[in-house]
Design a protein around this motif. Structure first.
Motif, PDB file in Angstrom:
ATOM      1  N   MET A 166      11.725  -2.348   7.939  1.00 58.36           N
ATOM      2  CA  MET A 166      13.103  -2.742   7.633  1.00 58.36           C
ATOM      3  C   MET A 166      13.635  -3.718   8.670  1.00 58.36           C
ATOM      4  SD  MET A 166      15.316  -2.535   5.358  1.00 58.36           S
ATOM      5  CE  MET A 166      17.021  -3.014   5.136  1.00 58.36           C
ATOM      6  N   GLU A 167      13.245  -3.561   9.919  1.00 60.06           N
ATOM      7  CA  GLU A 167      13.649  -4.531  10.939  1.00 60.06           C
ATOM      8  C   GLU A 167      13.089  -5.914  10.616  1.00 60.06           C
ATOM      9  OE1 GLU A 167      12.489  -3.127  14.744  1.00 60.06           O
ATOM     10  OE2 GLU A 167      13.967  -1.502  14.799  1.00 60.06           O
ATOM     11  N   GLU A 168      11.827  -5.967  10.178  1.00 58.20           N
ATOM     12  CA  GLU A 168      11.234  -7.241   9.792  1.00 58.20           C
ATOM     13  C   GLU A 168      11.972  -7.846   8.588  1.00 58.20           C
ATOM     14  OE1 GLU A 168       8.840  -8.986  11.145  1.00 58.20           O
ATOM     15  OE2 GLU A 168       8.234  -7.578  12.711  1.00 58.20           O
ATOM     16  N   HIS A 220      15.630 -11.868   6.367  1.00 61.70           N
ATOM     17  CA  HIS A 220      16.874 -12.175   5.656  1.00 61.70           C
ATOM     18  C   HIS A 220      17.726 -13.148   6.458  1.00 61.70           C
ATOM     19  CE1 HIS A 220      21.226 -11.341   5.118  1.00 61.70           C
ATOM     20  NE2 HIS A 220      20.923 -11.405   3.836  1.00 61.70           N
ATOM     21  N   ASP A 221      17.877 -12.881   7.762  1.00 65.79           N
ATOM     22  CA  ASP A 221      18.681 -13.768   8.612  1.00 65.79           C
ATOM     23  C   ASP A 221      18.036 -15.149   8.720  1.00 65.79           C
ATOM     24  OD1 ASP A 221      20.324 -11.608   8.940  1.00 65.79           O
ATOM     25  OD2 ASP A 221      19.503 -11.050  10.908  1.00 65.79           O
ATOM     26  N   ALA A 240       8.130 -19.342   3.487  1.00 62.44           N
ATOM     27  CA  ALA A 240       7.048 -18.627   2.803  1.00 62.44           C
ATOM     28  C   ALA A 240       6.139 -17.877   3.780  1.00 62.44           C
ATOM     29  CB  ALA A 240       6.222 -19.609   1.975  1.00 62.44           C
ATOM     30  N   LEU A 241       5.819 -18.468   4.916  1.00 64.36           N
ATOM     31  CA  LEU A 241       4.880 -17.831   5.844  1.00 64.36           C
ATOM     32  C   LEU A 241       5.388 -16.480   6.358  1.00 64.36           C
ATOM     33  CD1 LEU A 241       3.470 -20.891   7.844  1.00 64.36           C
ATOM     34  CD2 LEU A 241       2.405 -19.605   5.979  1.00 64.36           C
ATOM     35  N   PRO A 242       6.642 -16.372   6.844  1.00 60.78           N
ATOM     36  CA  PRO A 242       7.120 -15.034   7.229  1.00 60.78           C
ATOM     37  C   PRO A 242       7.180 -14.064   6.054  1.00 60.78           C
ATOM     38  CG  PRO A 242       8.524 -16.754   8.149  1.00 60.78           C
ATOM     39  CD  PRO A 242       7.617 -17.418   7.169  1.00 60.78           C
ATOM     40  N   SER A 243       7.499 -14.573   4.861  1.00 60.47           N
ATOM     41  CA  SER A 243       7.558 -13.701   3.683  1.00 60.47           C
ATOM     42  C   SER A 243       6.189 -13.114   3.360  1.00 60.47           C
ATOM     43  CB  SER A 243       8.094 -14.485   2.482  1.00 60.47           C
ATOM     44  OG  SER A 243       8.062 -13.702   1.317  1.00 60.47           O
ATOM     45  N   ILE A 244       5.154 -13.942   3.397  1.00 60.42           N
ATOM     46  CA  ILE A 244       3.796 -13.455   3.116  1.00 60.42           C
ATOM     47  C   ILE A 244       3.362 -12.436   4.166  1.00 60.42           C
ATOM     48  CG2 ILE A 244       1.382 -14.161   2.987  1.00 60.42           C
ATOM     49  CD1 ILE A 244       2.360 -16.818   1.818  1.00 60.42           C
ATOM     50  N   ARG A 245       3.726 -12.678   5.408  1.00 62.03           N
ATOM     51  CA  ARG A 245       3.380 -11.725   6.480  1.00 62.03           C
ATOM     52  C   ARG A 245       4.028 -10.361   6.236  1.00 62.03           C
ATOM     53  NH1 ARG A 245       6.299 -10.354  10.988  1.00 62.03           N
ATOM     54  NH2 ARG A 245       5.111  -9.397  12.689  1.00 62.03           N
ATOM     55  N   ILE A 246       5.301 -10.349   5.857  1.00 59.73           N
ATOM     56  CA  ILE A 246       5.983  -9.074   5.608  1.00 59.73           C
ATOM     57  C   ILE A 246       5.400  -8.380   4.390  1.00 59.73           C
ATOM     58  CG2 ILE A 246       8.204  -8.029   5.030  1.00 59.73           C
ATOM     59  CD1 ILE A 246       9.546 -10.198   6.658  1.00 59.73           C
ATOM     60  N   LEU A 247       5.072  -9.135   3.346  1.00 64.38           N
ATOM     61  CA  LEU A 247       4.448  -8.529   2.163  1.00 64.38           C
ATOM     62  C   LEU A 247       3.131  -7.854   2.531  1.00 64.38           C
ATOM     63  CD1 LEU A 247       5.092 -11.263  -0.561  1.00 64.38           C
ATOM     64  CD2 LEU A 247       6.080  -8.970  -0.465  1.00 64.38           C
ATOM     65  N   LEU A 280       2.356  -6.609   5.527  1.00 64.70           N
ATOM     66  CA  LEU A 280       2.665  -5.422   6.318  1.00 64.70           C
ATOM     67  C   LEU A 280       3.159  -4.281   5.440  1.00 64.70           C
ATOM     68  CD1 LEU A 280       4.472  -7.059   9.390  1.00 64.70           C
ATOM     69  CD2 LEU A 280       2.162  -6.113   9.320  1.00 64.70           C
ATOM     70  N   MET A 281       3.933  -4.592   4.402  1.00 67.34           N
ATOM     71  CA  MET A 281       4.454  -3.557   3.515  1.00 67.34           C
ATOM     72  C   MET A 281       3.353  -2.934   2.658  1.00 67.34           C
ATOM     73  SD  MET A 281       8.003  -5.359   2.270  1.00 67.34           S
ATOM     74  CE  MET A 281       8.467  -3.984   1.235  1.00 67.34           C
ATOM     75  N   ASP A 282       2.329  -3.704   2.363  1.00 71.86           N
ATOM     76  CA  ASP A 282       1.266  -3.210   1.495  1.00 71.86           C
ATOM     77  C   ASP A 282       0.179  -2.464   2.263  1.00 71.86           C
ATOM     78  OD1 ASP A 282       0.223  -3.164  -1.266  1.00 71.86           O
ATOM     79  OD2 ASP A 282      -1.423  -4.351  -0.438  1.00 71.86           O
ATOM     80  N   GLU A 283       0.137  -2.650   3.585  1.00 76.48           N
ATOM     81  CA  GLU A 283      -0.927  -2.054   4.392  1.00 76.48           C
ATOM     82  C   GLU A 283      -0.570  -0.618   4.767  1.00 76.48           C
ATOM     83  OE1 GLU A 283      -4.744  -2.660   6.153  1.00 76.48           O
ATOM     84  OE2 GLU A 283      -3.545  -3.805   4.736  1.00 76.48           O
ATOM     85  N   VAL A 284      -1.526   0.292   4.618  1.00 74.13           N
ATOM     86  CA  VAL A 284      -1.354   1.688   5.024  1.00 74.13           C
ATOM     87  C   VAL A 284      -2.429   1.996   6.055  1.00 74.13           C
ATOM     88  CG1 VAL A 284      -1.283   4.088   4.283  1.00 74.13           C
ATOM     89  CG2 VAL A 284      -0.427   2.288   2.755  1.00 74.13           C
ATOM     90  N   ASN A 285      -2.030   2.126   7.311  1.00 74.26           N
ATOM     91  CA  ASN A 285      -2.982   2.300   8.409  1.00 74.26           C
ATOM     92  C   ASN A 285      -2.941   3.723   8.952  1.00 74.26           C
ATOM     93  OD1 ASN A 285      -3.974  -0.393   8.526  1.00 74.26           O
ATOM     94  ND2 ASN A 285      -2.073  -1.028   9.539  1.00 74.26           N
ATOM     95  N   ASN A 286      -4.010   4.474   8.730  1.00 73.23           N
ATOM     96  CA  ASN A 286      -4.210   5.789   9.331  1.00 73.23           C
ATOM     97  C   ASN A 286      -2.967   6.685   9.263  1.00 73.23           C
ATOM     98  OD1 ASN A 286      -6.848   5.023  10.131  1.00 73.23           O
ATOM     99  ND2 ASN A 286      -6.013   4.031  11.962  1.00 73.23           N
ATOM    100  N   PRO A 287      -2.531   7.048   8.070  1.00 75.49           N
ATOM    101  CA  PRO A 287      -1.344   7.902   7.975  1.00 75.49           C
ATOM    102  C   PRO A 287      -1.606   9.293   8.544  1.00 75.49           C
ATOM    103  CG  PRO A 287      -2.409   7.683   5.829  1.00 75.49           C
ATOM    104  CD  PRO A 287      -3.115   6.731   6.752  1.00 75.49           C
ATOM    105  N   SER A 288      -0.609   9.830   9.234  1.00 76.70           N
ATOM    106  CA  SER A 288      -0.720  11.177   9.795  1.00 76.70           C
ATOM    107  C   SER A 288      -0.270  12.244   8.814  1.00 76.70           C
ATOM    108  CB  SER A 288       0.132  11.275  11.079  1.00 76.70           C
ATOM    109  OG  SER A 288      -0.324  10.344  12.047  1.00 76.70           O
ATOM    110  N   VAL A 289       0.630  11.881   7.914  1.00 79.06           N
ATOM    111  CA  VAL A 289       1.155  12.822   6.927  1.00 79.06           C
ATOM    112  C   VAL A 289       1.181  12.127   5.571  1.00 79.06           C
ATOM    113  CG1 VAL A 289       3.134  14.236   6.218  1.00 79.06           C
ATOM    114  CG2 VAL A 289       2.571  13.998   8.650  1.00 79.06           C
ATOM    115  N   THR A 290       0.767  12.849   4.531  1.00 79.76           N
ATOM    116  CA  THR A 290       0.817  12.331   3.169  1.00 79.76           C
ATOM    117  C   THR A 290       1.717  13.224   2.330  1.00 79.76           C
ATOM    118  OG1 THR A 290      -1.407  11.375   3.297  1.00 79.76           O
ATOM    119  CG2 THR A 290      -0.512  11.783   1.100  1.00 79.76           C
TER     120      THR A 290
END
Length: 229
Positions: A17-19, A24-25, A77-84, A86-96
Motif C-alpha cells: 500500500m505504501e508503494e 499515485h502521487d 509505466a515502469l513503476p506501475s509494472i514494478r508494483i504489479l 510485487l503485488m502478484d509475487e508470494v514469497n515464503n508465506p508464514s501463514v495461509t
C-alpha cells in the motif's frame, strides 16, 4: 485513520500500500505538470498575437510533442509494472488463510492449523457497542500476525464476491470453483476494515471484512499453539 486521510487514500499499513500511494502521487504530479503546461499554452495563444495561422510544416515541434508524451508514459509505466509484479509475487508465506465468500458473510479457514475456522457475520446496528462502526463491525474478526507474510487464498461458494481491504492495498475476486491468491504483511497491530467490492446480491453491502493484526505470540495463543512450535 487520520482526519486528513479521509479526503484521500487511507493510511498504509503494508509495504504494498505504501508503494501504491507513492505511485499515485508520482502519477498525479505528472498529470498536474501536463495540465499546467497545456493551460499555459492555451492562455498564451488566447492573449497574444504571436501565432502564425499559416504554418503548414514544423518538424521540430512535431518531434517534441511526439517524444515528450512517450517519455512521460515510460516514466509512469515502469513503476506501475514494478508494483504489479510485487503485488502478484508470494514469497515464503508464514501463514495461509483460506477465505470463502458466502451470501452474505465471509468464512476463514487457517490451513496451517487444525480445526481453526471462523465465520464472520456483520454485527446488526442494534447490537453495536460504543466505538464500533455501523455496517463495518463483525462478530468474529480475521486474526493475522504482524511482520510476517500472510497468504490469502480466496474463493466463493455461491456467486462472485471480492475480498478487499484498502489499507492493505489488497483486492482479490472470489470466484466459485476457482482459487485466487494474494499476500500482505501488516507492519503493526491494529484493526482494519474493508467490504465486499463485488455486487453480489441484495445484501452486498452487509458483508464487511475486519482484519485484526496482533503480534505473533498473541496469534499463536489465539490458535492455541505453544509459542515454541
Amino acid at each position: 485513520m487520520s482526519y486528513s486521510s479521509q479526503f484521500g487514500l487511507q493510511d498504509a499499513i503494508s509495504p504494498i500500500m505504501e508503494e501504491l500511494i507513492h505511485f499515485h502521487d508520482h502519477a498525479l504530479m505528472a498529470v498536474l505538470l501536463i495540465s499546467m503546461m497545456v493551460l499555459y499554452i492555451i492562455s498564451t495563444l488566447m492573449t497574444t498575437q504571436l501565432s502564425n495561422i499559416n504554418t503548414i510544416d514544423a518538424q521540430e515541434i512535431e518531434m517534441v510533442w511526439t517524444i515528450m508524451p512517450a517519455i512521460i508514459l515510460i516514466m509512469i509505466a515502469l513503476p506501475s509494472i514494478r508494483i504489479l509484479y510485487l503485488m502478484d509475487e508470494v514469497n515464503n508465506p508464514s501463514v495461509t488463510i483460506k477465505t470463502m465468500g458466502h451470501q452474505w458473510y465471509w468464512s476463514y479457514e487457517y490451513s496451517d492449523f487444525s480445526n481453526v475456522t471462523v465465520d464472520s457475520y456483520m454485527v446488526p446496528s442494534n447490537d453495536l457497542t460504543s466505538g464500533q462502526f455501523r455496517l463495518l463491525e463483525v462478530d468474529s474478526r480475521m486474526v493475522t500476525p504482524t511482520n510476517v507474510v500472510t497468504r490469502i487464498i480466496v474463493s466463493a461458494e455461491d456467486v462472485l464476491h471480492s475480498w478487499a481491504i484498502p489499507t492493505l492495498g489488497v483486492k482479490t475476486d472470489a470466484i466459485p470453483g476457482r482459487l485466487n491468491q494474494t499476500s500482505f504483511m501488516i507492519a503493526w497491530p491494529g484493526i482494519f476494515y474493508g467490504q465486499c467490492s463485488e455486487i453480489c446480491g441484495a445484501n452486498h453491502s452487509f458483508m464487511p471484512i475486519v482484519a485484526e493484526a496482533v503480534p505473533m505470540k498473541n496469534f499463536l495463543s489465539w490458535v492455541k499453539i505453544p509459542a515454541g512450535f
